[in-house]
Design a protein around this motif. Structure first.
Motif, mmCIF file in Angstrom:
data_model
loop_
_atom_site.group_PDB
_atom_site.id
_atom_site.type_symbol
_atom_site.label_atom_id
_atom_site.label_comp_id
_atom_site.label_asym_id
_atom_site.label_seq_id
_atom_site.Cartn_x
_atom_site.Cartn_y
_atom_site.Cartn_z
ATOM 1 N N ILE A 280 0.820 -1.224 0.000
ATOM 2 C CA ILE A 280 0.000 0.000 0.000
ATOM 3 C C ILE A 280 0.850 1.269 0.000
ATOM 4 O O ILE A 280 1.796 1.416 0.777
ATOM 5 C CB ILE A 280 -0.958 0.022 1.209
ATOM 6 C CG1 ILE A 280 -1.826 -1.246 1.258
ATOM 7 C CG2 ILE A 280 -1.855 1.261 1.156
ATOM 8 C CD1 ILE A 280 -2.755 -1.334 2.444
ATOM 9 N N HIS A 281 0.463 2.180 -0.895
ATOM 10 C CA HIS A 281 0.954 3.563 -0.871
ATOM 11 C C HIS A 281 -0.184 4.426 -0.336
ATOM 12 O O HIS A 281 -1.297 4.401 -0.886
ATOM 13 C CB HIS A 281 1.331 4.045 -2.283
ATOM 14 C CG HIS A 281 2.617 3.493 -2.794
ATOM 15 N ND1 HIS A 281 3.731 4.262 -2.987
ATOM 16 C CD2 HIS A 281 2.965 2.224 -3.154
ATOM 17 C CE1 HIS A 281 4.726 3.513 -3.466
ATOM 18 N NE2 HIS A 281 4.280 2.274 -3.569
ATOM 19 N N PHE A 282 0.091 5.161 0.739
ATOM 20 C CA PHE A 282 -0.942 5.967 1.392
ATOM 21 C C PHE A 282 -0.847 7.424 0.944
ATOM 22 O O PHE A 282 0.253 7.998 0.883
ATOM 23 C CB PHE A 282 -0.776 5.910 2.920
ATOM 24 C CG PHE A 282 -0.986 4.541 3.515
ATOM 25 C CD1 PHE A 282 0.073 3.656 3.658
ATOM 26 C CD2 PHE A 282 -2.250 4.134 3.925
ATOM 27 C CE1 PHE A 282 -0.120 2.389 4.209
ATOM 28 C CE2 PHE A 282 -2.444 2.876 4.487
ATOM 29 C CZ PHE A 282 -1.374 2.008 4.614
ATOM 30 N N PHE A 283 -1.994 7.975 0.652
ATOM 31 C CA PHE A 283 -2.116 9.402 0.341
ATOM 32 C C PHE A 283 -3.242 9.969 1.201
ATOM 33 O O PHE A 283 -3.947 9.230 1.892
ATOM 34 C CB PHE A 283 -2.454 9.599 -1.149
ATOM 35 C CG PHE A 283 -1.380 9.121 -2.092
ATOM 36 C CD1 PHE A 283 -1.309 7.785 -2.458
ATOM 37 C CD2 PHE A 283 -0.433 10.008 -2.600
ATOM 38 C CE1 PHE A 283 -0.308 7.322 -3.326
ATOM 39 C CE2 PHE A 283 0.560 9.565 -3.475
ATOM 40 C CZ PHE A 283 0.619 8.225 -3.829
ATOM 41 N N TRP A 284 -3.408 11.320 1.141
ATOM 42 C CA TRP A 284 -4.510 11.952 1.856
ATOM 43 C C TRP A 284 -5.322 12.815 0.901
ATOM 44 O O TRP A 284 -4.718 13.593 0.121
ATOM 45 C CB TRP A 284 -3.982 12.799 3.022
ATOM 46 C CG TRP A 284 -3.711 11.962 4.241
ATOM 47 C CD1 TRP A 284 -4.538 11.764 5.319
ATOM 48 C CD2 TRP A 284 -2.547 11.156 4.473
ATOM 49 N NE1 TRP A 284 -3.949 10.893 6.223
ATOM 50 C CE2 TRP A 284 -2.747 10.500 5.713
ATOM 51 C CE3 TRP A 284 -1.381 10.906 3.764
ATOM 52 C CZ2 TRP A 284 -1.803 9.628 6.243
ATOM 53 C CZ3 TRP A 284 -0.436 10.031 4.303
ATOM 54 C CH2 TRP A 284 -0.644 9.409 5.515
ATOM 55 N N GLY A 285 -6.621 12.654 0.941
ATOM 56 C CA GLY A 285 -7.485 13.492 0.101
ATOM 57 C C GLY A 285 -7.408 14.950 0.510
ATOM 58 O O GLY A 285 -7.563 15.856 -0.301
ATOM 59 N N ASP A 286 -7.163 15.169 1.793
ATOM 60 C CA ASP A 286 -6.906 16.525 2.268
ATOM 61 C C ASP A 286 -6.095 16.456 3.557
ATOM 62 O O ASP A 286 -6.047 15.433 4.235
ATOM 63 C CB ASP A 286 -8.188 17.334 2.486
ATOM 64 C CG ASP A 286 -9.044 16.798 3.621
ATOM 65 O OD1 ASP A 286 -9.032 15.588 3.883
ATOM 66 O OD2 ASP A 286 -9.729 17.612 4.262
ATOM 67 N N GLU A 287 -5.405 17.533 3.834
ATOM 68 C CA GLU A 287 -4.560 17.578 5.024
ATOM 69 C C GLU A 287 -4.576 19.008 5.567
ATOM 70 O O GLU A 287 -4.580 19.977 4.790
ATOM 71 C CB GLU A 287 -3.143 17.147 4.719
ATOM 72 C CG GLU A 287 -2.178 17.199 5.908
ATOM 73 C CD GLU A 287 -2.638 16.364 7.097
ATOM 74 O OE1 GLU A 287 -3.567 16.784 7.808
ATOM 75 O OE2 GLU A 287 -2.079 15.291 7.295
ATOM 76 N N ARG A 288 -4.580 19.089 6.866
ATOM 77 C CA ARG A 288 -4.547 20.414 7.476
ATOM 78 C C ARG A 288 -3.116 20.919 7.469
ATOM 79 O O ARG A 288 -2.174 20.165 7.672
ATOM 80 C CB ARG A 288 -5.059 20.324 8.919
ATOM 81 C CG ARG A 288 -6.553 19.986 9.007
ATOM 82 C CD ARG A 288 -6.780 18.471 8.942
ATOM 83 N NE ARG A 288 -8.170 18.095 9.028
ATOM 84 C CZ ARG A 288 -8.848 17.980 10.170
ATOM 85 N NH1 ARG A 288 -8.229 18.246 11.296
ATOM 86 N NH2 ARG A 288 -10.123 17.655 10.195
ATOM 87 N N CYS A 289 -2.930 22.185 7.228
ATOM 88 C CA CYS A 289 -1.575 22.779 7.144
ATOM 89 C C CYS A 289 -1.063 23.068 8.549
ATOM 90 O O CYS A 289 -0.958 24.225 8.980
ATOM 91 C CB CYS A 289 -1.608 24.043 6.286
ATOM 92 S SG CYS A 289 -2.016 23.679 4.568
ATOM 93 N N VAL A 290 -0.802 21.958 9.251
ATOM 94 C CA VAL A 290 -0.281 22.034 10.621
ATOM 95 C C VAL A 290 0.854 21.019 10.714
ATOM 96 O O VAL A 290 0.944 20.095 9.895
ATOM 97 C CB VAL A 290 -1.386 21.701 11.659
ATOM 98 C CG1 VAL A 290 -2.511 22.731 11.625
ATOM 99 C CG2 VAL A 290 -1.935 20.288 11.445
ATOM 100 N N PRO A 291 1.708 21.119 11.736
ATOM 101 C CA PRO A 291 2.776 20.118 11.881
ATOM 102 C C PRO A 291 2.204 18.707 12.053
ATOM 103 O O PRO A 291 1.077 18.555 12.552
ATOM 104 C CB PRO A 291 3.514 20.565 13.162
ATOM 105 C CG PRO A 291 3.211 22.030 13.277
ATOM 106 C CD PRO A 291 1.820 22.213 12.737
ATOM 107 N N HIS A 292 2.945 17.701 11.635
ATOM 108 C CA HIS A 292 2.419 16.329 11.692
ATOM 109 C C HIS A 292 2.150 15.867 13.124
ATOM 110 O O HIS A 292 1.385 14.924 13.331
ATOM 111 C CB HIS A 292 3.404 15.378 11.008
ATOM 112 C CG HIS A 292 3.392 15.531 9.515
ATOM 113 N ND1 HIS A 292 4.431 15.099 8.722
ATOM 114 C CD2 HIS A 292 2.481 16.076 8.665
ATOM 115 C CE1 HIS A 292 4.151 15.353 7.455
ATOM 116 N NE2 HIS A 292 2.974 15.942 7.383
ATOM 117 N N ASP A 293 2.762 16.536 14.093
ATOM 118 C CA ASP A 293 2.500 16.138 15.506
ATOM 119 C C ASP A 293 1.394 16.978 16.136
ATOM 120 O O ASP A 293 1.111 16.852 17.327
ATOM 121 C CB ASP A 293 3.781 16.218 16.346
ATOM 122 C CG ASP A 293 4.357 17.634 16.382
ATOM 123 O OD1 ASP A 293 5.423 17.818 17.008
ATOM 124 O OD2 ASP A 293 3.741 18.563 15.764
#
Ligand code: 6PG
Length: 246
Positions: A66-79
């Motif tokens: 599996i290759h994982f992608f995101w349909g959307d992501e918030r522009c915040v740090p990953h943590d």
């Protein structure tokens, strides 16, 4: 040629998660070799799915494909607690043998605009393209907000994002003002398969308006999400599906 959607109505959220998990296994068996390109969404129902996958599907899925992608992501740090990537890392990636180089998170260290450009370029580089040059995901898992949004295509920005010729774009959450990177409507619709996971009585009216194709439903972005040549599945709990007319 778009196909008729398939509907899966389950008693509750956990049953929706299980139905989707079984569907994922089936979809991967239908494409038994090579990489499997899966786009995730944020929201509450996917959290149930990730926990179930760890508890009961760890040995049923070839995570290395599996290759994982995101349909959307918030522009915040990953943590940041708001991060869609961070949520999946905590609930899923820390517990199953995914290939880290196949987890394609949005680079939120860049500016929103640069992150959107970079993510679109990454998708073009890694994914097969359709005749329109748009990247094709094997499975695009989406949610629906109460306002009929999906990914980060909201009613306020949908005119632009549903016809956008970019792969990804910057969206602004209408209430919080939070900047997000989102796949555009044409990219969502280029997917080989889209699966909406929608649960809860808070979505009943919106789901009914859209699925019953009621007058005025066109103001909701989800009403415009239909794979150009792929399949569309709805995984609903009984509460969300209560007023669907068929
Ligand atoms: C996000 C999601 C968003 C979500 C819907 C539904 O980043 O928030 O991608 O589109 O899928 O808001 O969320 P719920 O399932 O929590 O209602």
């Amino acid at each position: 040629m778009s196909t008729t959607p398939s509907f899966h109505v389950l008693p509750d959220g956990p049953a929706v998660a299980r139905a989707f998990a079984d569907h994922l296994v089936k979809r991967m068996a239908e494409k038994p070799n090579g990489p499997f390109f899966w786009a995730l969404s944020g929201g509450s129902t996917p959290k149930l799915l990730f926990k179930l996958l760890v508890e009961e599907y760890k040995d049923k899925i070839d995570w290395q494909r599996i290759h994982f992608f995101w349909g959307d992501e918030r522009c915040v740090p990953h943590d940041d607690p708001e991060s869609n990537y961070g949520e999946v890392q905590k609930l899923l990636f820390d517990h199953v043998p995914v290939v880290p180089s196949q987890v394609h998170a949005v680079n939120t260290e860049l500016s929103p605009e640069d992150a959107a450009i970079a993510y679109g370029e990454l998708m073009i580089k890694l994914l097969p393209a359709n005749s329109d040059g748009l990247p094709i995901l094997d499975l695009n898992m989406l949610g629906m907000g109460g306002d009929g949004h999906t990914a980060s295509i909201f009613p306020a920005n949908m005119k632009e994002l549903l016809t956008d010729d970019r792969i990804c774009a910057v969206a602004t959450h209408p209430e919080s003002g939070q900047k997000r990177v989102t796949m555009t409507g044409p990219v969502l619709n280029a997917s080989d398969e889209i699966a909406f996971l929608v649960t809860g009585s808070g979505k009943t009216q919106r789901v009914a308006q859209i699925l019953n194709k009621e007058h005025g439903a066109e103001v909701y972005p989800v009403a415009h999400i239909q794979p150009t040549s792929g399949k569309l599945h709805w995984f609903l709990d009984e509460a969300a599906a209560e007023e669907v007319g068929y």
